[in-house]
Design a protein around this motif. Structure first.
Motif, PDB file in Angstrom:
ATOM      1  N   LYS A   1       0.799  -1.006  -0.072  1.00 42.98           N
ATOM      2  CA  LYS A   1       0.237   0.287  -0.177  1.00 42.98           C
ATOM      3  C   LYS A   1       1.165   1.427   0.360  1.00 42.98           C
ATOM      4  CE  LYS A   1      -2.493   0.689   3.601  1.00 42.98           C
ATOM      5  NZ  LYS A   1      -3.301   0.444   5.293  1.00 42.98           N
ATOM      6  N   ALA A   2       2.006   1.089   0.745  1.00 43.27           N
ATOM      7  CA  ALA A   2       3.222   2.274   0.873  1.00 43.27           C
ATOM      8  C   ALA A   2       3.842   2.624  -0.824  1.00 43.27           C
ATOM      9  CB  ALA A   2       4.002   2.076   1.689  1.00 43.27           C
ATOM     10  N   GLN A   3       4.282   1.711  -1.316  1.00 45.80           N
ATOM     11  CA  GLN A   3       4.394   1.650  -2.398  1.00 45.80           C
ATOM     12  C   GLN A   3       3.416   1.686  -3.382  1.00 45.80           C
ATOM     13  OE1 GLN A   3       7.913   1.881  -3.585  1.00 45.80           O
ATOM     14  NE2 GLN A   3       7.603  -0.274  -3.662  1.00 45.80           N
ATOM     15  N   ALA A   4       2.113   2.066  -3.213  1.00 43.61           N
ATOM     16  CA  ALA A   4       1.054   1.660  -4.393  1.00 43.61           C
ATOM     17  C   ALA A   4       1.269   3.798  -4.209  1.00 43.61           C
ATOM     18  CB  ALA A   4      -0.348   1.763  -4.300  1.00 43.61           C
ATOM     19  N   LEU A   5       1.695   4.479  -2.810  1.00 51.58           N
ATOM     20  CA  LEU A   5       1.157   5.696  -2.782  1.00 51.58           C
ATOM     21  C   LEU A   5       2.669   6.529  -3.125  1.00 51.58           C
ATOM     22  CD1 LEU A   5       0.065   8.014  -1.778  1.00 51.58           C
ATOM     23  CD2 LEU A   5       1.190   7.394   1.314  1.00 51.58           C
ATOM     24  N   TRP A   6       3.619   6.357  -2.790  1.00 48.32           N
ATOM     25  CA  TRP A   6       5.073   6.684  -3.346  1.00 48.32           C
ATOM     26  C   TRP A   6       4.894   6.477  -4.250  1.00 48.32           C
ATOM     27  CZ3 TRP A   6       8.842   8.034  -1.477  1.00 48.32           C
ATOM     28  CH2 TRP A   6      10.525   8.222  -1.641  1.00 48.32           C
ATOM     29  N   GLN A   7       4.490   5.888  -5.450  1.00 46.95           N
ATOM     30  CA  GLN A   7       4.331   5.663  -7.252  1.00 46.95           C
ATOM     31  C   GLN A   7       2.855   6.863  -7.368  1.00 46.95           C
ATOM     32  OE1 GLN A   7       2.820   2.257  -7.997  1.00 46.95           O
ATOM     33  NE2 GLN A   7       5.357   0.882  -7.588  1.00 46.95           N
ATOM     34  N   PHE A   8       2.320   6.766  -6.510  1.00 50.77           N
ATOM     35  CA  PHE A   8       1.286   7.791  -6.932  1.00 50.77           C
ATOM     36  C   PHE A   8       2.015   9.363  -6.311  1.00 50.77           C
ATOM     37  CE2 PHE A   8      -1.431  10.855  -4.710  1.00 50.77           C
ATOM     38  CZ  PHE A   8      -2.842  10.802  -5.778  1.00 50.77           C
ATOM     39  N   LEU A   9       2.816   9.366  -5.987  1.00 49.55           N
ATOM     40  CA  LEU A   9       2.939  10.898  -5.632  1.00 49.55           C
ATOM     41  C   LEU A   9       4.306  11.279  -6.909  1.00 49.55           C
ATOM     42  CD1 LEU A   9       3.823  10.532  -1.368  1.00 49.55           C
ATOM     43  CD2 LEU A   9       1.961  11.668  -2.960  1.00 49.55           C
ATOM     44  N   GLN A  10       4.908  10.222  -7.306  1.00 50.81           N
ATOM     45  CA  GLN A  10       5.522  10.331  -8.485  1.00 50.81           C
ATOM     46  C   GLN A  10       4.876  10.391  -9.275  1.00 50.81           C
ATOM     47  OE1 GLN A  10       9.183   7.827  -8.406  1.00 50.81           O
ATOM     48  NE2 GLN A  10       8.592   6.490  -7.311  1.00 50.81           N
ATOM     49  N   GLN A  11       3.960  10.121  -9.456  1.00 51.87           N
ATOM     50  CA  GLN A  11       3.530  10.572 -10.782  1.00 51.87           C
ATOM     51  C   GLN A  11       2.926  11.862 -11.027  1.00 51.87           C
ATOM     52  OE1 GLN A  11       0.410   7.772 -10.882  1.00 51.87           O
ATOM     53  NE2 GLN A  11       1.514   5.645 -11.346  1.00 51.87           N
ATOM     54  N   ASN A  12       2.433  12.524 -10.391  1.00 48.64           N
ATOM     55  CA  ASN A  12       1.465  13.691  -9.143  1.00 48.64           C
ATOM     56  C   ASN A  12       2.568  15.062  -9.396  1.00 48.64           C
ATOM     57  OD1 ASN A  12      -1.623  13.673  -9.843  1.00 48.64           O
ATOM     58  ND2 ASN A  12      -0.727  11.253  -8.634  1.00 48.64           N
ATOM     59  N   THR A  13       4.015  14.842  -8.801  1.00 52.24           N
ATOM     60  CA  THR A  13       4.975  15.856  -8.720  1.00 52.24           C
ATOM     61  C   THR A  13       5.657  15.589  -9.352  1.00 52.24           C
ATOM     62  OG1 THR A  13       6.543  13.932  -7.232  1.00 52.24           O
ATOM     63  CG2 THR A  13       5.005  15.360  -6.448  1.00 52.24           C
ATOM     64  N   GLY A  14       5.703  14.383 -11.116  1.00 54.22           N
ATOM     65  CA  GLY A  14       7.384  14.818 -11.183  1.00 54.22           C
ATOM     66  C   GLY A  14       8.341  14.198 -11.249  1.00 54.22           C
ATOM     67  N   TRP A  15       8.169  13.456  -9.655  1.00 53.98           N
ATOM     68  CA  TRP A  15       9.763  13.546  -8.793  1.00 53.98           C
ATOM     69  C   TRP A  15      10.139  12.215  -9.016  1.00 53.98           C
ATOM     70  CZ3 TRP A  15       8.616  16.642  -4.481  1.00 53.98           C
ATOM     71  CH2 TRP A  15       8.471  18.481  -4.974  1.00 53.98           C
ATOM     72  N   GLN A  16      11.468  11.320  -9.938  1.00 50.60           N
ATOM     73  CA  GLN A  16      11.815  10.041  -9.330  1.00 50.60           C
ATOM     74  C   GLN A  16      12.644   9.614  -8.432  1.00 50.60           C
ATOM     75  OE1 GLN A  16       9.778   8.677 -12.033  1.00 50.60           O
ATOM     76  NE2 GLN A  16       8.902  10.532 -12.444  1.00 50.60           N
ATOM     77  N   SER A  17      12.626   8.143  -8.087  1.00 51.31           N
ATOM     78  CA  SER A  17      12.642   7.871  -6.508  1.00 51.31           C
ATOM     79  C   SER A  17      12.994   6.028  -7.650  1.00 51.31           C
ATOM     80  CB  SER A  17      12.355   8.506  -5.661  1.00 51.31           C
ATOM     81  OG  SER A  17      12.966   7.590  -4.740  1.00 51.31           O
ATOM     82  N   PRO A  18      14.131   5.628  -6.578  1.00 50.87           N
ATOM     83  CA  PRO A  18      13.456   4.044  -6.615  1.00 50.87           C
ATOM     84  C   PRO A  18      12.770   3.424  -5.792  1.00 50.87           C
ATOM     85  CG  PRO A  18      15.658   4.562  -6.541  1.00 50.87           C
ATOM     86  CD  PRO A  18      14.829   6.236  -6.004  1.00 50.87           C
ATOM     87  N   SER A  19      12.105   2.192  -5.748  1.00 51.46           N
ATOM     88  CA  SER A  19      11.027   2.186  -4.801  1.00 51.46           C
ATOM     89  C   SER A  19      11.898   1.483  -3.664  1.00 51.46           C
ATOM     90  CB  SER A  19      11.066   0.174  -5.243  1.00 51.46           C
ATOM     91  OG  SER A  19      11.168   0.333  -6.727  1.00 51.46           O
ATOM     92  N   LEU A  20      10.652   2.276  -2.749  1.00 51.11           N
ATOM     93  CA  LEU A  20      10.601   1.654  -0.573  1.00 51.11           C
ATOM     94  C   LEU A  20      11.431   0.624  -0.770  1.00 51.11           C
ATOM     95  CD1 LEU A  20       6.971   2.997   0.180  1.00 51.11           C
ATOM     96  CD2 LEU A  20       8.880   4.699  -0.270  1.00 51.11           C
ATOM     97  N   PRO A  21      12.427   0.731   0.206  1.00 51.15           N
ATOM     98  CA  PRO A  21      13.086  -0.263   1.120  1.00 51.15           C
ATOM     99  C   PRO A  21      12.081  -1.408   1.343  1.00 51.15           C
ATOM    100  CG  PRO A  21      13.333   1.818   2.189  1.00 51.15           C
ATOM    101  CD  PRO A  21      12.426   1.978   0.781  1.00 51.15           C
ATOM    102  N   LEU A  22      13.349  -2.222   1.172  1.00 49.23           N
ATOM    103  CA  LEU A  22      12.373  -3.372   1.790  1.00 49.23           C
ATOM    104  C   LEU A  22      12.545  -4.019   3.155  1.00 49.23           C
ATOM    105  CD1 LEU A  22      12.988  -6.993  -0.225  1.00 49.23           C
ATOM    106  CD2 LEU A  22      10.469  -5.021   0.242  1.00 49.23           C
ATOM    107  N   PRO A  23      11.845  -3.651   4.568  1.00 50.98           N
ATOM    108  CA  PRO A  23      12.549  -3.964   5.743  1.00 50.98           C
ATOM    109  C   PRO A  23      12.765  -5.276   6.558  1.00 50.98           C
ATOM    110  CG  PRO A  23      10.327  -3.989   5.503  1.00 50.98           C
ATOM    111  CD  PRO A  23      10.513  -3.428   4.314  1.00 50.98           C
ATOM    112  N   ASN A  24      13.963  -4.804   6.903  1.00 48.74           N
ATOM    113  CA  ASN A  24      14.796  -5.812   7.615  1.00 48.74           C
ATOM    114  C   ASN A  24      15.470  -6.140   8.953  1.00 48.74           C
ATOM    115  OD1 ASN A  24      15.449  -7.968   4.861  1.00 48.74           O
ATOM    116  ND2 ASN A  24      16.629  -5.938   4.302  1.00 48.74           N
ATOM    117  N   TRP A  25      15.090  -5.069   9.323  1.00 51.63           N
ATOM    118  CA  TRP A  25      15.497  -4.979  10.696  1.00 51.63           C
ATOM    119  C   TRP A  25      14.631  -4.170  11.606  1.00 51.63           C
ATOM    120  CZ3 TRP A  25      17.575  -1.225  14.503  1.00 51.63           C
ATOM    121  CH2 TRP A  25      17.388  -1.064  14.780  1.00 51.63           C
ATOM    122  N   THR A  26      14.358  -4.594  12.925  1.00 45.29           N
ATOM    123  CA  THR A  26      13.368  -3.592  13.232  1.00 45.29           C
ATOM    124  C   THR A  26      13.302  -3.255  14.800  1.00 45.29           C
ATOM    125  OG1 THR A  26      11.373  -4.324  11.994  1.00 45.29           O
ATOM    126  CG2 THR A  26      10.786  -3.242  14.290  1.00 45.29           C
ATOM    127  N   ALA A  27      13.744  -2.776  15.133  1.00 48.32           N
ATOM    128  CA  ALA A  27      13.913  -1.808  17.122  1.00 48.32           C
ATOM    129  C   ALA A  27      11.899  -0.980  17.007  1.00 48.32           C
ATOM    130  CB  ALA A  27      14.581  -1.190  17.461  1.00 48.32           C
TER     131      ALA A  27
END
Length: 308
Positions: free
Chosen positions: A232-258
């Protein structure tokens, strides 16, 4: 209290703000993703994880939190770089020595809990926009209704603009927005003069888009759990890119949590002093009326080697 922020002095005192290719951690919500997208596109900062006061989620185990810049959350450690927009200081007499590398408009201007109505009215993202402009970063923005709706959304900016216009204009003057180049100056002029009908229409459109992504209206401001809601966050990330014109890699996959110890109490002088004595990792003065108007995060003993 200064009438206008001295951006040159700020950039001289916090030289790290000019650096590129820095690893960052952001809040897992709408404002955090906008901040990450902005800094990735224009400064090549790298999104490495999320922090919401309770959970720190990263792409890999850290050596220490000083490795990262935290956006949309101030970290109360003298060696940790962070940028946020929360109200933090009880009074002018309150000393906060551990915010040496925290950049926060309320701290910079000396706004405290005794001036709650004068606190910074925008989101962290808006402060970053003006900051980058004063660093002579050139923006290319198409100020269409969709983009304006998106920029009105984080941290309830639309409500503040409609209800506290005098405070909004005061802060625009303090940030020197009138002296910025046309794209940013025009953007803030449009935001500051927005009509109620335009706000309603724009947010209706945005609400529909966010519901299609999977965020319900009560999910404002699109908070998500990186370990559970990443699609869901990835879809929001793509939506923001489409509407701002700013580009970025995909969201990082979580591998460690505190997981940290989150607490809240009424905002009073005594409780504020007691909170500082416990050396919180982060905190915010969120309301002077609610019973939980002071929210803060303590570090469990087993995690202190990463934060202290």
């Amino acid at each position: 209290m200064e009438n206008e922020l001295d951006w040159k002095r700020l950039l001289s005192e916090q030289e790290w703000l000019r650096q590129t290719d820095l690893p960052m951690v952001v809040s897992p919500d709408f404002d955090g993703l906008l901040c990450a997208l902005l800094m990735t596109h224009y400064r090549n900062w790298r999104l490495c994880g999320f922090y919401d006061g309770r959970k720190l989620t990263l792409v890999m185990p850290p050596t220490h939190v000083r490795e990262f810049v935290f956006l949309d959350m101030e970290i109360y450690r003298p060696f940790v770089r962070s940028i946020g927009n929360h109200l933090l200081q009880w009074s002018q007499r309150t000393l906060l020595p551990n915010f040496t590398h925290a950049v926060n408009p309320n701290l910079l201007r000396g706004i405290t809990a005794q001036q709650f109505d004068r606190k910074y009215p925008f989101a962290t993202f808006h402060f970053l926009l003006v900051l980058l402009t004063h660093m002579e970063v050139s923006f290319h923005l198409t100020l269409n209704p969709s983009l304006l709706a998106i920029l009105l959304y984080p941290d309830g900016t639309h409500q503040v603009l409609l209800n506290y216009r005098r405070n909004v204009m005061d802060w625009l003057d303090w940030m020197g927005v009138k002296a910025t180049p046309a794209p940013i100056r025009t953007l803030f002029q449009r935001l500051a003069s927005v009509r109620l009908a335009d706000v309603v229409h724009g947010l209706e459109w945005l609400s529909g888009q966010l519901q299609e992504i999977g965020f319900r209206q009560k999910d404002d401001p699109c908070k998500f759990d990186p370990e559970v809601d990443l699609p869901k966050a990835q879809a929001l990330w793509q939506f923001l890119q489409q509407n701002t014109g700013w580009q970025s890699p995909s969201l990082p996959l979580p591998n460690w949590t505190a997981i940290f110890d989150v607490r809240s109490t009424a905002l009073k002088a005594a409780s504020y002093r007691q909170m500082l004595e416990q050396n919180p990792l982060s905190f915010a003065l969120t309301s002077r009326s609610r019973e939980q108007g002071l929210q803060y995060t303590l570090v469990p003993q087993k995690l202190r080697s990463l934060t202290d």
